[in-house]
Design a protein around this motif. Structure first.
Motif, PDB file in Angstrom:
ATOM      1  N   SER A  91      50.992  32.389  37.131  1.00 20.85           N
ATOM      2  CA  SER A  91      49.230  31.935  38.163  1.00 20.85           C
ATOM      3  C   SER A  91      50.218  30.548  38.599  1.00 20.85           C
ATOM      4  O   SER A  91      49.857  30.772  39.557  1.00 20.85           O
ATOM      5  CB  SER A  91      48.345  31.611  36.970  1.00 20.85           C
ATOM      6  N   SER A  93      48.310  37.858  48.059  1.00 15.48           N
ATOM      7  CA  SER A  93      47.571  37.496  47.224  1.00 15.48           C
ATOM      8  C   SER A  93      47.547  36.492  48.999  1.00 15.48           C
ATOM      9  O   SER A  93      48.314  35.759  49.899  1.00 15.48           O
ATOM     10  CB  SER A  93      48.097  36.494  46.478  1.00 15.48           C
ATOM     11  N   TYR A 111      44.164  34.027  45.450  1.00  8.72           N
ATOM     12  CA  TYR A 111      43.645  34.992  44.817  1.00  8.72           C
ATOM     13  C   TYR A 111      44.278  36.327  45.472  1.00  8.72           C
ATOM     14  O   TYR A 111      44.640  36.076  46.231  1.00  8.72           O
ATOM     15  CB  TYR A 111      42.448  35.191  44.670  1.00  8.72           C
ATOM     16  N   PRO A 112      44.752  37.695  44.625  1.00 10.00           N
ATOM     17  CA  PRO A 112      45.054  38.764  44.900  1.00 10.00           C
ATOM     18  C   PRO A 112      44.152  39.506  45.948  1.00 10.00           C
ATOM     19  O   PRO A 112      42.486  39.276  45.667  1.00 10.00           O
ATOM     20  CB  PRO A 112      45.570  39.320  43.822  1.00 10.00           C
ATOM     21  N   ASN A 134      44.347  31.608  41.166  1.00  8.63           N
ATOM     22  CA  ASN A 134      44.445  32.775  40.189  1.00  8.63           C
ATOM     23  C   ASN A 134      43.506  33.068  39.293  1.00  8.63           C
ATOM     24  O   ASN A 134      43.526  33.444  38.478  1.00  8.63           O
ATOM     25  CB  ASN A 134      45.678  33.275  39.490  1.00  8.63           C
TER      26      ASN A 134
END
Length: 206
Positions: free
Chosen positions: A15, A197, A140-141, A111
């Motif tokens: 993370s 991401s 974020y992915p 994340n």
């Protein structure tokens, strides 16, 4: 012998990837907060707090760390207690939590989106927490289509960036910049898988 704290930090390393820190340190939008005094920084999904060993916020800043794992929060508070004037820790699931309207100058959330289905609920929370013209830094992915995968029994959601930006705007947050980051995920037999991401910045619309 590994301590429980060492195991927790190993679990949380993905993370707080060094690549994320590299980009965070160089985003002009974030640098403006380094010289501000007495600001409130709210971290949603703070983990063990190693992000703040690498970012140069003024010690007068007030830091609020939120995570649903008590052990993470305890480690973070111990590590950062001498770095900031004030640290508040909250053990909570952000899907059912509220802190206070217009209380944060800056929100950082790394994340957490992969575990959220209702993005509108999340961005409504963020918009309500930010002070007028406050900023949210979000990692974020992503994929071009919403996609779900399972890692070690945990469902991960890959969100579409256009959809994320549109929902944020509908909730009162404007996209002000960002970049794409490549992540390497180790697989079996020594193979690696590359994930993309998004590191994006939203400002609350006045």
């Amino acid at each position: 012998v590994e301590t429980s704290n060492q195991k927790l930090e190993q679990l949380h390393q993905s993370s707080q990837d060094p690549v994320v820190l590299h980009y965070l340190r160089r985003l002009d939008h974030l640098v403006e907060y380094y010289t501000r005094k007495d600001i409130t920084i709210l971290d949603l999904g703070a983990g063990v707090g190693d992000l703040y060993a690498n970012l140069e916020f003024d010690p007068s800043s007030r830091l609020v760390l939120v995570d649903f794992v008590q052990d993470y929060i305890s480690v973070a508070q111990a590590r950062l207690s001498k770095r900031f004037r004030s640290i508040e820790t909250v053990v909570a699931d952000i899907r059912s939590w509220h802190y206070g309207n217009e209380s944060a100058d800056l929100i950082i959330c790394i994340n957490v989106l992969p575990y959220l289905v209702d993005l509108r609920q999340f961005f409504t929370l963020v918009a309500g927490l930010l002070k007028p013209d406050g900023s949210c830094y979000l990692v974020y992915p992503s994929r071009s289509l919403v996609w779900e995968e399972t890692f070690e029994g945990i469902k991960i959601i890959f969100h579409n960036p256009i959809t994320v930006n549109d929902i944020a705007l509908q909730c009162g947050l404007s996209y002000t910049g960002g970049t794409r980051i490549g992540f390497k995920m180790p697989l079996t037999f020594g193979l690696l898988r590359i994930y993309i991401s998004q590191l994006v910045v939203f400002r609350r619309i006045k």
